[in-house]
Structure formats: structure tokens, C-alpha cells
Design an enzyme around this catalytic site. Structure first.
Site, PDB file in Angstrom:
ATOM      1  N   ASN A  39       0.884  -1.173   0.000  1.00 47.18           N
ATOM      2  CA  ASN A  39       0.000   0.000   0.000  1.00 47.18           C
ATOM      3  C   ASN A  39       0.919   1.220   0.000  1.00 47.18           C
ATOM      4  OD1 ASN A  39      -2.487  -1.474   0.183  1.00 47.18           O
ATOM      5  ND2 ASN A  39      -1.995  -1.888   2.318  1.00 47.18           N
TER       6      ASN A  39
ATOM      7  N   GLU B   1      -8.609  -3.345  -2.478  1.00 47.11           N
ATOM      8  CA  GLU B   1      -8.780  -2.754  -1.158  1.00 47.11           C
ATOM      9  C   GLU B   1      -8.568  -1.236  -1.173  1.00 47.11           C
ATOM     10  OE1 GLU B   1      -7.527  -6.649   1.500  1.00 47.11           O
ATOM     11  OE2 GLU B   1      -5.978  -5.168   1.051  1.00 47.11           O
TER      12      GLU B   1
ATOM     13  N   LYS C 167      -0.875 -15.099  -4.316  1.00 46.87           N
ATOM     14  CA  LYS C 167      -0.964 -15.659  -2.965  1.00 46.87           C
ATOM     15  C   LYS C 167      -1.212 -17.163  -3.054  1.00 46.87           C
ATOM     16  CE  LYS C 167      -2.400 -11.625  -0.292  1.00 46.87           C
ATOM     17  NZ  LYS C 167      -3.286 -11.117   0.769  1.00 46.87           N
TER      18      LYS C 167
ATOM     19  N   ASP D  53      -6.801 -15.211   1.628  1.00 41.83           N
ATOM     20  CA  ASP D  53      -5.884 -14.265   2.268  1.00 41.83           C
ATOM     21  C   ASP D  53      -5.142 -14.895   3.435  1.00 41.83           C
ATOM     22  OD1 ASP D  53      -4.559 -11.911   2.773  1.00 41.83           O
ATOM     23  OD2 ASP D  53      -6.258 -10.884   3.670  1.00 41.83           O
TER      24      ASP D  53
ATOM     25  N   GLU E 272       3.337 -16.048  -3.454  1.00 36.61           N
ATOM     26  CA  GLU E 272       3.439 -15.147  -2.309  1.00 36.61           C
ATOM     27  C   GLU E 272       3.045 -15.894  -1.045  1.00 36.61           C
ATOM     28  OE1 GLU E 272       1.405 -11.028  -0.604  1.00 36.61           O
ATOM     29  OE2 GLU E 272       1.608 -11.281  -2.779  1.00 36.61           O
TER      30      GLU E 272
ATOM     31  N   GLU F 129       0.025 -12.831  10.161  1.00 37.61           N
ATOM     32  CA  GLU F 129      -1.144 -11.961  10.226  1.00 37.61           C
ATOM     33  C   GLU F 129      -2.384 -12.696  10.717  1.00 37.61           C
ATOM     34  OE1 GLU F 129      -3.990  -9.276   7.246  1.00 37.61           O
ATOM     35  OE2 GLU F 129      -2.116 -10.137   6.497  1.00 37.61           O
TER      36      GLU F 129
ATOM     37  N   GLU G  17      -4.375 -24.804  13.870  1.00 38.18           N
ATOM     38  CA  GLU G  17      -5.553 -25.024  13.029  1.00 38.18           C
ATOM     39  C   GLU G  17      -6.681 -25.650  13.843  1.00 38.18           C
ATOM     40  OE1 GLU G  17      -6.697 -27.075   8.737  1.00 38.18           O
ATOM     41  OE2 GLU G  17      -5.005 -27.850   9.879  1.00 38.18           O
TER      42      GLU G  17
ATOM     43  N   TRP H  61     -16.607  -8.252   2.450  1.00 38.56           N
ATOM     44  CA  TRP H  61     -15.227  -8.730   2.333  1.00 38.56           C
ATOM     45  C   TRP H  61     -15.112 -10.127   1.738  1.00 38.56           C
ATOM     46  CZ3 TRP H  61     -11.155  -5.613   2.685  1.00 38.56           C
ATOM     47  CH2 TRP H  61     -11.349  -4.372   3.297  1.00 38.56           C
TER      48      TRP H  61
END
Length: 842
Positions: free
Chosen positions: A226, A307, A381, A386, A408, A414, A532, A563
Site C-alpha cells: 500500500n 482494497e 498468494k 488471504d 506469495e 497476520e 488449526e 469482504w
């Protein structure tokens, strides 16, 4: 979770090798002295001198690294020589240089760019140790490999190794902002930027480049995807060139994330249309100026139309148009353009049963296959959503057979515990890399696609979102460094196994004590399945708060918004219907053999069932359990597994240095407590949604708990908690009206030894103080001073402290004093008193 330990923490360490405290700053490059006499003796015949035939800064760094490593591990000071001595030496150079110096030496196998070979040759009765590289970087990588062999105490007498990297692009991305903050960073502030400028002291950046080089990483994008528009201003380019200067001696090329609107906002044009002649000319001038300052710039990374980021769609253009524009400006200078396929609409209509965020990358990029320039790499990705705890492999890997591709991966955690939870991600990445997409009904593992083997597109690679910070140990949690190390190892060789990677990292990071090595390996390799289990099993995603922190449980946050991370849970069932027959059609993006597997309930793996299908809670899995019972059981298994991580780690006391032992112990104890928060939140939510009881009678039944709201309160006031499932009973108590509040309860169970856990909330700001008393005697005082990501009572901030082995009898009075601070109202959730396995409290 913190525990009151009965033994004194200041006892002498049992192992002399552990006497030196360590912060983790050296990562896996500790070069700790080898204590084992037999192991050390085998290296006594190594040469005493080092000669570099190649005079480049990279090879000079390699020579200095060899001196440093030998000094640290063997206590020997190697001499740096200017010419080849006659009594043997380490000789560093390119293959061409070494062949000229040692004509009889034969390279066992051809090296690809950046590859290396290690060998010994006999000349005039002496042994020369050759570290040969296809280029300067190869020499450096070979040097680190030799030092790894010594650190792990391997026999070098028959050493003959040669390796070449799997792909040319092996980069890390750092989502650093110019103000010094890091988006999704969990280890302090930026090592590159502060207050709008590049840091004056870039020592830390140079140390990071050394770590990256040691595992073969050859590029680093230093700013947030970003991107700040200031990145391409002349002043910032001059500053960023200083970072490139400290990267260069380690063979790491600097890259920059850019904003596509720069020609308009920075350049003063009235458009940033990628097909506009003025825009094209602006990018050419800007790139030329960049390379004048940074001649080895690796290239650009672009996030666009995602986004809220500006992108080519604003002018009716495609990602191909924008990517080729930048690629053509970069190409004369040897730069590459990595265009992220993370493009999607985050304002989807959740009411539309055909809407599906997972489809977006394939729908947008597959029609453009073959239209990108040859120095464009589409960065994909690993999964279609995500960085969730488990996702299927993105079908786009098989959908770009005429385009360069990079995978990626996210090193920063995160969605997987944010470096407060121990989660070794290499096994997950390895599953992705080994997954066979069966393109054209042929063997097509993902790793061979990004290596360029499958579709003959060799300009591919790996991009890992690392987000290191100023914390001494780089990533906050000492064990999280295994993910950075593992990323580099897989990028170099995707055939490497998680077991080997874990074992190498453990030995390099903690030493070669076999008991410690086996224990730490087990902790690492079990950690992802455990995480998990207590978060989102069966392909549900992580079930975290996706709207804010991405950290604690927040199941409802996935639903009824734009989203697109929906789980479509209702009172009858759960899961996204992504089938071709009745759902969104996402499954049809895969090649036919894989699509067929996922389309059928009979063949869809349980681990991804709810990502692919909507089924009833009573649907029987391949295991024979119902979906709802599996959800309940999984979360109890996971919480128990997290508790076992604590037990395993405690067995290491005295076998590793105390500083890192205590740091990891505190974090694993916290993780075990937070796993209980996750367990209860997810299970309570699904119990309420489904109305189906847990067959084992656990969910909704906590006989050992005393809810704070039910205690005798003085000053404390009951409050509801949002989301309700993140507090036991849906609420807690807060102290707002006075300097201190109390919550008291009388023990009325059988006399014995008990563990007392106090569940409370610890906001990011404010440091409340708590005191726990038994019959007026202070048992424990503690401060709510953890740095958790929230300012409210919820699953982000819920934590606990546990006191073990407390002798209790009927009539005993337990009292908690809470002292608020700076807006944190000393909040409490509950007290849990369970029969102790330990001794009596002293």
C-alpha cells in the site's frame, strides 16, 4: 498466560554451554563455540588462511564471514591472504577464477546462476578448500553453507556439495510505512524508515541483508505494497539509495512498491492511464532516474485495484496494461515487475449466493495469460483468499501457462497468531508447493510451475511477506525466525522437507544437544496442526476478527459484509458452496482432475470440506464424525495441544540459554491460555448457531469456573462483551468508578491442591494492576502490561494468569483487587479452579 513457578527462576543453569544469555539478534548465525571435543577435533586440519580470487564486495564479505564463523565456532583466527599460499587455504572465487588457479579441478555438475560448489583439491601435498560460485552471490551462498556444516558438526572429510537455486526471484516484502510503522508487523518499528525518512543509522538493515543472504534470499522490497506516493520523489529516491548501499555487499537487490497513480499525484499529470503517452514517458524518466541512483534496483512490486488502491480499472484498462507499462520502463535496466494478483472487490453483495471472492484472481488474470511482457511476474498468494490457516492452492497457478509466476507466502503471522502464538508455517507451505494441479492431466506440482519447469517460464520465484522490526530478535517471537529461515530454504530448494528445515534451524539457533533438538523439532512440527485445531478446522478459515485485528476469535465478523470471507453458517449447516453444480463455480477454475476431486463430497478432503461445500452440521465426515462434533472435538484437542507445547518447552530448562528459554516459555504459556479463549468462543458460537449439544458434554458446561459477574463485587460493575462468545457467559466486570475494586468468592469444594486461573482482559494501552488474596494473604500481584491488539474486552485482549498447586479448603476466601489505569478498567472475566497435578503451594 503467565504461571507462578514454585522453583526459583534464578537457579544456576545445568548446562555450561547455556551460560551466555542471548537475545536472538544473531538469528541462526550465532557461530556459538563448539564445546564437544570430538566434534571440534575433526576441524583441526582445516586451513588457517583464506584467499579471495574475486575482489567484489560480495566475495570479500564471504571471506570475512568465513573468518568470523571460524573464530566464533572453532576459536581460530583465520588469516586473509592476498595470494594463494603454499600450505593450503580456503580459496573463494567464481568457477572461472578457480579453474584458472586449479586447472585439474573438475566441476561435478554445471551450476545455474547464483549456484555454488564446495570441493577440496590436493596441490603439492596440501589441501585447498574451494568455495566456487557461478557468480559472486554463489560464492557467498557457498560460504554460508560451509559454515552451516561446521555449526551442525557435520563431517567435512568427504565434503563435495553443489547446489543451484530453484528460481531467480527469491524476495522478501516488508510492508513498512515511511512513518516507521509496519502494516501487519509484530516486532517493533521499521528498520528502514522513521518519521517520513530513511533512518540515519542503517546498521540493522545491513544485518538483515546478511541474514537474508545466508539462506539465499536475493531481493527485498522495503516499503508497504500500500505504497506511499512519496516513495518516488527525488528526495526519497536519494535516501532509499542508502539502503541499497548496505544491501549490495550481501548480494541483496533492493526493490520498491509503487503506486500506479504516481504520475498524476507526484508527477502533476492529469491522468495515470497506463496507455497515455505522457504517463508512459513519465514512468520512463522516473525509472531512469531511479537506476541512476540505484543501478542494481531489482524492480517494482505493484498492488492495484485492490482494497481501495488506485489501478488501471479506473480507465477501463487491465492489469496487463499497467504491468507492461512498468515492465517496459524497467527492462533496459534489467528490472522486473511483480504484479500482485490480489485483486478483488471488497464490496461484494453477501446476499448473492453466486458472489465469491475466491474466484477473483482467476477471473481477472486468466483471460490475460500470454499477454504480459517477459519481465512481468504475476505474484499469486498461495491460496485464493488471504493467508488463512488453511486454504486450497490458488487455481491461478495452473491458469497462467504462458506467464511468469511467483508464489506469495506470508512469513509474518497476520492470520496465524501474530507472533504471539508459535506456528511453524513451513509444513503448510510445503503442502502447497507439493500440491499437484494436474494441468493438462499431467503431473504439475505448484513448485514446478513457479520454478518454470512445468510451462517453460523460468522467470518465476518466491515472495515472502516478512515484516521484520526493531525488536532484538527481528520477529518478536524467537521461534518465528524459523519461518523466515524456512522461507529462504524453500525458495532455494522447494524439495527440502519441513523436517530437515526444522532440524537445521534448531541446531543453528539453539545448538546440537540432541534432546533439545528433538524436542524443539517436535514443537515446531506440531504447532501448525495445533493452531488449526483451535482456530478454524475443516477449511473454515481462521475464524478471526477479519474486520479489525485479524487476531483473536471473531466468527461473526466473516458474515454479512462485503469482504467475502463468508462461512455461510446458519441453524442447519455451514460452509461455502463453491461447486459447479449448485454453487459459485469456483471449483471449476481448477484443471479437471482436481475439480472433480473437490466437486464430489465423496472425494473432497475433510480438511477443505467447508471451503468447498455447504453441508449440514450432522453430515458425516470421512472420519465418521459429524461436522459439528468435529468442530467441538478439534477445539478441545487444539487447546490441549497448546498446553502440551508448554510442557515440552519446560523440559528444555538448562539445555538452552535461559534468556530465550524464559521468553518462549512466557509466550507459550500465553498461547495455551489464548487457545482456551479460542476453544470456548468458537464452540459456544457454533453451539448457539446449531443448537446441537456436544456429545462429550463439555461445551457450555464449565463447573470449575466462577464467573466474575457472580462474585461479590465492590466497585466492579457487570458489562456485556462484544462479540459475546469471546467472554465466558458473554460478559465480565469492569472497575471505572474508583481507584480500586474487588471481586470475592468463597471456596466450597473438597479440600486439596488446585490450580487457580484468573481470566482477565489486557488492553494495549493502560497497565492495570491486580492482586489475588487467599484469606487475606497475598498470593500474587501482576500487571496487565502485555501488548495485545485491542482496547476492548474481547478475544483479542482476553488472557490469563495461573497459579499452580494452591492448597484450598472449604470456606477459604479468594479476593481479587483490581486497580485501573489510563482507561483500562482492570476488567475480569472469570476465575477457574481445577484440581492440581503439582505439589502444595509453599
Amino acid at each position: 498466560m503467565r504461571r507462578l513457578r514454585l522453583a526459583l527462576l534464578g537457579v544456576l543453569l545445568l548446562n555450561g554451554a547455556c551460560a551466555t544469555a542471548e537475545t536472538g539478534a544473531e538469528g541462526w548465525l550465532r557461530y556459538a563455540p563448539i564445546q564437544d571435543a570430538r566434534a571440534k577435533a575433526q576441524y583441526s586440519t582445516l586451513p588457517d588462511s583464506v584467499i579471495s580470487l574475486d575482489k567484489s564486495p560480495v566475495v570479500q564479505n564471504a571471506a570475512n564471514e568465513l573468518v568470523r564463523g571460524a573464530g566464533g565456532m572453532l576459536g581460530r583466527k583465520l588469516r586473509l591472504e592476498g595470494t594463494i599460499p603454499g600450505d593450503g587455504a580456503f580459496v573463494l572465487g567464481t568457477v572461472t577464477e578457480l579453474r584458472a588457479a586449479f586447472p585439474r579441478w573438475k566441476l561435478a555438475a554445471q551450476l545455474r546462476p547464483e549456484g555454488y560448489a564446495l570441493a577440496t583439491v590436493r596441490e603439492h601435498g596440501h589441501t585447498f578448500w574451494l568455495i566456487a560460485g557461478a557468480g559472486a552471490r554463489g560464492v557467498l551462498y557457498g560460504t554460508f553453507r560451509l559454515l552451516q556444516e561446521i555449526a551442525e558438526q557435520h563431517d567435512l572429510r568427504t565434503l563435495a556439495a553443489g547446489e543451484s537455486p530453484s528460481t531467480p526471484v527469491r524476495w522478501v516484502d516488508e510492508w513498512d510505512n515511511l512513518n516507521g510503522s509496519i502494516e501487519r508487523g509484530y516486532a517493533g518499528r521499521s528498520i528502514f524508515f522513521d518519521e517520513g525518512n530513511v533512518r540515519s543509522d542503517l546498521t540493522r538493515a545491513g544485518e538483515y541483508a546478511r541474514l537474508l543472504a545466508s539462506v539465499g534470499i536475493n531481493g527485498c522490497t522495503i516499503n508497504n505494497v500500500n505504497a506511499d506516493l512519496k516513495m518516488l520523489t527525488p528526495e526519497m529516491i536519494r535516501q532509499v539509495a542508502r539502503v541499497a548501499d548496505v544491501f549490495r555487499p550481501w548480494g541483496v537487490r533492493l526493490a520498491i512498491a509503487v503506486d500506479l497513480s504516481s504520475p498524476k499525484v507526484v508527477g502533476g499529470l492529469d491522468t495515470f492511464d497506463p496507455l497515455d503517452a505522457q504517463v508512459i514517458a513519465w514512468w520512463k524518466r522516473t525509472v531512469d532516474d531511479l537506476y541512476a541512483q540505484i543501478p542494481d534496483l531489482g524492480g517494482f512490486v505493484v498492488k492495484a485495484d485492490s482494497e481501495g488502491r488506485a489501478g488501471p480499472s479506473q480507465y477501463g484498462r487491465t492489469p496487463m496494461d499497467a504491468a507492461n507499462l512498468l515492465a517496459r520502463a524497467l527492462k533496459p535496466h534489467g528490472g522486473v515487475l511483480l504484479y500482485r494478483a490480489f485483486v478483488y472487490n471488497h464490496h461484494l453483495d453477501w446476499r448473492d449466493p453466486k458472489a465469491d471472492r475466491a474466484r477473483a484472481a482467476y477471473d481477472i488474470f486468466h483471460p490475460l495469460d500470454g499477454k504480459f511482457d517477459d519481465n512481468v511476474i504475476v505474484q499469486i498468494k498461495h491460496g485464493p483468499v488471504d493467508f488463512q490457516v488453511r486454504e486450497p492452492v490458488s487455481p491461478l497457478f495452473a491458469g497462467l501457462q504462458h506467464t511468469n509466476e511467483a508464489i506469495e507466502l506470508q512469513i509474518t503471522q497476520e492470520y496465524t497468531g501474530q507472533q504471539r502464538h508459535l506456528v511453524f508455517l513451513v509444513p503448510m507451505w510445503k503442502e502447497v508447493l507439493d500440491f499437484d494441479l494436474r494441468a493438462e492431466n499431467q503431473h504439475t506440482p505448484v513448485k514446478e510451475i513457479i520454478e518454470g519447469k512445468a510451462f517453460d517460464k523460468p522467470l518465476g520465484g518466491f515472495s515472502g511477506v516478512a515484516n521484520v522490526g526493531l525488536d532484538a530478535n527481528w520477529l518478536g517471537h524467537p521461534m518465528a525466525m524459523a519461518n523466515l529461515y524456512g522461507f529462504g530454504r524453500l525458495a532455494w530448494n522447494p524439495d527440502a522437507t519441513p523436517q530437515v528445515i526444522a532440524d537445521d534451524w534448531t541446531r543453528l539457533t539453539f545448538g546440537n544437544d540432541l534432546t533439545a533438538v528433538h524436542t524443539i523439532d517436535d514443537v515446531l512440527l506440531s504447532s501448525w496442526p495445533i493452531y488449526e485445531q483451535y482456530t478454524g478446522p475443516l477449511g473454515l478459515g481462521t475464524l478471526t476478527d477479519i474486520l479489525h485485528s485479524h487476531y483473536g476469535p471473531g466468527i461473526e465478523s466473516a458474515e454479512r459484509n462485503g469482504w467475502g470471507q463468508w462461512i455461510r453458517a446458519d441453524h442447519e449447516g455451514v460452509g461455502m458452496d463453491r461447486t459447479v453444480a449448485t454453487g459459485t463455480g469456483y471449483i471449476g477454475q481448477y484443471p479437471p482432475e482436481v475439480a472433480s476431486m473437490y466437486e464430489s463430497l465423496a472425494t473432497c478432503p475433510d480438511a477443505l470440506l467447508l471451503f468447498m461445500h455447504h453441508v449440514a452440521y450432522t453430515y458425516n465426515l470421512h472420519s465418521g464424525k459429524t461436522v459439528i462434533q468435529h468442530i467441538y472435538d478439534s477445539h478441545y484437542y487444539g487447546a490441549a495441544g497448546a498446553a502440551n507445547l508448554v510442557t515440552e518447552w519446560q523440559s528444555l530448562k538448562g539445555r538452552i540459554d535461559d534468556e530465550r528459554y524464559q521468553k518462549v516459555l512466557a509466550l507459550t504459556e500465553y498461547q495455551a491460555g489464548h487457545a482456551i479463549v479460542w476453544r470456548d468462543a468458537v464452540n459456544q458460537w457454533f453451539y448457539k448457531m446449531s443448537g446441537i449439544a456436544d456429545a462429550m458434554g463439555r461445551v457450555g458446561h464449565d463447573p470449575d469456573r466462577i464467573e466474575a459477574e457472580s462474585m461479590h463485587l465492590d466497585g466492579y460493575v457487570p458489562v456485556d462483551v462484544t462479540p459475546w462468545e469471546t467472554a465466558s457467559g458473554g460478559g465480565g466486570v469492569v472497575c471505572k468508578s474508583q481507584a480500586a475494586c474487588t471481586a470475592t468468592s468463597v471456596f466450597n469444594r473438597t479440600a486439596g491442591n488446585y490450580d487457580i486461573a484468573v481470566q482477565y482482559f489486557d488492553f494495549r494501552h493502560g497497565v492495570s494492576t491486580y492482586n489475588l488474596y487467599l484469606n487475606g494473604n497475598l498470593l500474587k500481584e501482576w500487571r496487565a502490561d502485555n501488548s495485545l491488539p485491542g482496547e476492548q474486552m474481547n478475544g483479542d485482549t482476553s488472557t490469563r494468569i495461573t497459579l499452580e498447586g494452591i492448597a484450598l479448603k472449604p470456606g477459604d476466601i479468594l479476593k481479587i483487587d483490581g486497580h485501573p489505569d489510563s482507561g483500562e478498567p482492570a476488567p475480569l472475566d472469570y476465575v477457574e479452579i481445577t484440581a492440581s497435578e503439582g505439589g502444595v503451594h509453599q
